[in-house]
Design an enzyme around this catalytic site. Structure first.
Site, mmCIF file in Angstrom:
data_model
loop_
_atom_site.group_PDB
_atom_site.id
_atom_site.type_symbol
_atom_site.label_atom_id
_atom_site.label_comp_id
_atom_site.label_asym_id
_atom_site.label_seq_id
_atom_site.Cartn_x
_atom_site.Cartn_y
_atom_site.Cartn_z
ATOM 1 N N ASN A 158 51.108 -30.761 41.838
ATOM 2 C CA ASN A 158 52.294 -31.318 42.488
ATOM 3 C C ASN A 158 53.184 -32.129 41.545
ATOM 4 O O ASN A 158 54.383 -32.242 41.766
ATOM 5 C CB ASN A 158 51.896 -32.168 43.702
ATOM 6 N N GLU A 256 40.651 -39.054 42.101
ATOM 7 C CA GLU A 256 41.752 -39.407 43.005
ATOM 8 C C GLU A 256 41.934 -38.221 43.931
ATOM 9 O O GLU A 256 42.380 -37.153 43.503
ATOM 10 C CB GLU A 256 43.017 -39.725 42.217
#
Length: 490
Positions: A158, A256
């Site tokens: 992303n 994450e």
């Protein structure tokens, strides 16, 4: 033109791996598609265990010399890489937009300058890294950060280059060598980074790039006994797989894993600001791990907030991400569009009401999805509990501060939270009780590399940023020296 070069947005990109300071192909390739029109951009070398092993070996061979390189020289080379990024900023922006569909103006103005800043920040941080000596019964304690060894860095699609360099820069600054595995949906700028690092003078084997699928190249790196640190950003299921593979070698991991962040809007908030914050959650077509996709609004202002938000969402300009006026581009891949649309369809089947959007926008291109707002959603529903990673927001209301906190903390995630209120005491009180690695009060996405970043619960393990990055990428080393025992000549 070489079979190993793809021309993307006017820039030649080598589609092979970068291992030990040179290009290396693979027996097979995979196709990289552009989200803008769905057409193939390049055939990318498909790495697996052999390429991963070669890259780890190259990193291991290069590690002793790189670890022994004086910090000032390591910092100089990181600044040289930043200079190379700055020099090719527009090329990087255009290639990344073609590859992952994010807005070109955002890449030019924000993302690529941040890539250069990642290298500069950690280069400078390295030179100021120090812990004061302290005494214990007359003995001197000295604390130092020692590089851990080869690191596997597995990065998402992303924000490909920014998130890759957020890991690469501190790992290299710490004196480690790196094997970078970019996401298969957006691998191109990682290849350009290898070129930039080479041109900056980074020694062979210090930075290696292995392309391929997570189940092949990524899995091989996570399980490799020669890897000393693993940093991964991506989904919860993949994070679990990475952690399981790392556990066999007791390799430390930093994970994450995304979120399902809330935006709490209290009745005393500046409503214009609150609506602005909500609209920001559609950024990058909702493909942002930090996005506050759960809107929690106090009942007295819910109707007016909703009216304004729907109007703003319907006014967002969707289209080609290369066009300056576009505010919402495409999703990254056909599978992502199917995933997002599946979430929305199932939510509607379960009783959710679509206030705006709720479907693809094929007139604009194959991967555009309308900005969506859903209400009448249950707290335990899939659409509230699971990360969609698309331009889809849900809206729930609350009556009391405690109810707002219960809703906000009522998922398995804890990456971030956003809070809109005009009451300073409430802001402090609520922020302290939110389960989140980062809380924004009357703002969103204000990031500083000096701050720790990471999440709670299923949002991940560990913190990176500032000194916390060096803590992860290093072995902390303590030397305790007695005040006596020295010879006359010592």
């Amino acid at each position: 033109m070489s079979d190993h070069l793809a021309t993307v947005a006017g820039t030649d990109v080598d589609t092979r791996h970068w291992i030990d300071g040179r290009r290396r192909g693979s027996a097979t390739v995979f196709t990289d598609l552009s989200p803008i029109d769905g057409r193939p951009l390049a055939s990318i070398a498909r790495g697996a265990a052999p390429e991963a092993d070669a890259a780890v070996q190259a990193a291991a061979n290069a590690f002793p010399d790189w670890a022994a390189t004086p910090p000032a020289e390591r910092a100089r080379l990181l600044h040289a890489i930043a200079d190379g990024v700055h020099k090719r900023l527009d090329e990087l922006a255009q290639v990344e937009t073609a590859d992952n569909g994010a807005l070109l103006r955002s890449h030019r103005v924000g993302v690529m300058p941040r890539v250069a800043h990642n290298f500069r920040f950690f280069a400078d941080r390295l030179l100021s890294l120090a812990h004061p000596d302290f005494a214990t019964r007359g003995h001197t304690n000295q604390v130092a950060w020692r590089p851990a060894g080869p690191c596997a860095l597995i990065t998402p699609w992303n924000a490909p280059l920014m998130l890759a360099t957020w890991k690469v820069a501190p790992a290299l600054a710490a004196g480690n060598t790196v094997v970078l595995k970019p996401a298969e949906w957006s691998p191109l700028t990682a290849s350009l980074l290898a070129d930039i690092a080479h041109e900056a003078g980074l020694p062979p084997g210090v930075l290696n790039v292995v392309q391929g699928y997570g189940t092949e190249a990524g899995r091989a790196l996570a399980a490799h006994p020669g890897i000393r640190r693993i940093s991964f950003t991506g989904s919860v299921p993949t994070g679990r797989a990475v952690a399981a593979a790392a556990a066999r070698n007791l390799t430390p991991v930093s994970l994450e894993l995304g979120g399902k962040s809330p935006l709490l809007v209290f009745a005393d908030a500046d409503l214009d600001l609150a609506v602005d914050l909500a609209v920001e959650q559609y950024d990058n077509a909702g493909q942002v791990c930090l996005a506050a996709t759960r809107l929690l609004v106090e009942e007295p202002v819910a109707a007016e907030f909703t009216r304004r938000l729907v109007a703003r969402a319907e006014g967002l300009r969707q289209g080609d991400p290369r066009t300056e006026s576009t505010e919402l581009g495409p999703l990254v891949h056909p599978r992502q569009l199917e995933k997002v649309d599946g979430f929305v369809r199932r939510a509607v089947e379960q009783g959710a009401r679509v206030l705006t959007g709720g479907s693809p926008h094929p007139q604009l291109g194959p991967l555009h999805y309308r900005p969506t707002l859903l209400t009448q959603v249950a707290q335990d529903s899939e659409i509230v509990q699971e990360e969609v990673f698309g331009p889809v927001l849900t809206l729930q209301t609350f009556r009391t501060e405690q109810e707002a906190l219960t809703l906000a903390n009522g998922t398995r995630f804890g990456l971030a939270a956003t809070l809109a209120t005009g009451d300073r005491d409430r802001a402090a009180r609520v922020a302290a009780r939110l389960v989140a690695g980062t809380v924004w009060v009357n703002c969103f996405f204000v990031r500083d590399l000096r701050a720790p970043f990471g999440g709670a619960r299923s949002s991940g393990i560990g913190r990176e940023g500032g000194t916390w990055s060096f803590d992860f990428y290093c072995d902390l080393h303590t030397t305790v020296t007695a005040p006596t025992g020295w010879s006359e000549h010592g």
